[in-house]
Design a protein around this motif. Sequence first.
Motif, mmCIF file in Angstrom:
data_model
loop_
_atom_site.group_PDB
_atom_site.id
_atom_site.type_symbol
_atom_site.label_atom_id
_atom_site.label_comp_id
_atom_site.label_asym_id
_atom_site.label_seq_id
_atom_site.Cartn_x
_atom_site.Cartn_y
_atom_site.Cartn_z
ATOM 1 N N ALA A 73 0.841 -1.202 0.000
ATOM 2 C CA ALA A 73 0.000 0.000 0.000
ATOM 3 C C ALA A 73 0.871 1.245 0.000
ATOM 4 N N SER A 74 0.341 2.293 -0.592
ATOM 5 C CA SER A 74 1.007 3.598 -0.630
ATOM 6 C C SER A 74 0.247 4.581 0.252
ATOM 7 N N SER A 75 0.973 5.497 0.858
ATOM 8 C CA SER A 75 0.350 6.535 1.683
ATOM 9 C C SER A 75 -0.133 7.720 0.869
ATOM 10 N N GLY A 76 0.286 7.810 -0.406
ATOM 11 C CA GLY A 76 -0.043 8.956 -1.236
ATOM 12 C C GLY A 76 0.878 10.147 -1.051
ATOM 13 N N LEU A 77 1.895 10.005 -0.185
ATOM 14 C CA LEU A 77 2.811 11.120 0.081
ATOM 15 C C LEU A 77 3.958 11.201 -0.909
ATOM 16 N N GLY A 78 4.109 10.199 -1.726
ATOM 17 C CA GLY A 78 5.171 10.199 -2.719
ATOM 18 C C GLY A 78 4.863 9.168 -3.786
ATOM 19 N N ARG A 79 5.405 9.351 -4.952
ATOM 20 C CA ARG A 79 5.135 8.434 -6.052
ATOM 21 C C ARG A 79 6.079 7.237 -6.016
ATOM 22 N N HIS A 80 5.667 6.191 -6.750
ATOM 23 C CA HIS A 80 6.508 5.020 -7.002
ATOM 24 C C HIS A 80 6.785 4.179 -5.752
ATOM 25 N N ALA A 81 5.867 4.204 -4.784
ATOM 26 C CA ALA A 81 6.079 3.402 -3.574
ATOM 27 C C ALA A 81 6.118 1.921 -3.917
ATOM 28 N N ALA A 82 5.140 1.435 -4.685
ATOM 29 C CA ALA A 82 5.121 0.015 -5.034
ATOM 30 C C ALA A 82 6.349 -0.366 -5.846
ATOM 31 N N HIS A 83 6.760 0.509 -6.745
ATOM 32 C CA HIS A 83 7.970 0.250 -7.532
ATOM 33 C C HIS A 83 9.173 0.081 -6.618
ATOM 34 N N ASP A 84 9.356 0.983 -5.665
ATOM 35 C CA ASP A 84 10.514 0.909 -4.782
ATOM 36 C C ASP A 84 10.489 -0.357 -3.938
ATOM 37 N N LEU A 85 9.303 -0.735 -3.434
ATOM 38 C CA LEU A 85 9.200 -1.926 -2.591
ATOM 39 C C LEU A 85 9.448 -3.191 -3.405
ATOM 40 N N LEU A 86 8.887 -3.268 -4.604
ATOM 41 C CA LEU A 86 9.110 -4.445 -5.431
ATOM 42 C C LEU A 86 10.559 -4.523 -5.907
ATOM 43 N N SER A 87 11.134 -3.388 -6.277
ATOM 44 C CA SER A 87 12.520 -3.384 -6.737
ATOM 45 C C SER A 87 13.455 -3.845 -5.625
ATOM 46 N N TRP A 88 13.190 -3.385 -4.402
ATOM 47 C CA TRP A 88 13.992 -3.843 -3.268
ATOM 48 C C TRP A 88 13.865 -5.349 -3.105
ATOM 49 N N SER A 89 12.641 -5.865 -3.205
ATOM 50 C CA SER A 89 12.418 -7.307 -3.068
ATOM 51 C C SER A 89 13.165 -8.081 -4.146
ATOM 52 N N MET A 90 13.155 -7.565 -5.362
ATOM 53 C CA MET A 90 13.840 -8.257 -6.450
ATOM 54 C C MET A 90 15.351 -8.283 -6.250
#
Length: 212
Positions: free
Chosen positions: A125-142
């Motif tokens: 989930a994103s808080s809406g305070l910044g863009r690309h939250a899901a991207h950053d979390l998935l990229s870290w996981s990868m």
Amino acid sequence: METARWIRHATMDDFDAIMAVYAYARKKMAETGNPRQWGDKYPLPERIQADIEGGHTLLLVDDAAALVDPPEDPDYPEPELDEHRGEHERIIGVFAIFHDEDPDYKVIDGEWLDDQPYTTIHRVASSGLGRHAAHDLLSWSMRHFENVRADTGMKNYAMQHILETHGFTKCGNIVMPQNKDIDQVRLAYQRHDVTDGTVCGPKDTARQLLSV
């Protein structure tokens, strides 16, 4: 004042803030035509508490709360795990990560890429305070896990796009029967990056980083 993004484990001190992030995410899903993936209650407070206490909840944060005009689309280095709490911290995103076999993934209308040990990502989930939250979390996981599974709602086209652009394969449908108030059928995804032909699941560095 400069800032950056990083990832840290959540504590119970973050509980109310995490609840607010999930409330925002439910509202955004409803507004974009996906009101039943999480309904108006999921994830329940006891689920969030269990995730935090089990060391499963990770937060994407920055230290930009004191900025007059925080950047919405910053050009930061890729975030990494850093357990410090920022003096002016904001939660940008949240997710839960698990290394045990997921009981909801045992039966699939389709076929997983393999039956090897895997890491599961839930409740992004994103808080809406910044863009690309899901991207950053998935990229870290990868970067840290070679065999990863996830699921999302049939109408969550944004998350489907993010998963597919991160190299996940759509494997079929699963049923999550534990909550009658939300859509039970989900799209199942998997990505498995084999680096040496034998290793899967958490990489050694990630095992050390995530041992809490």
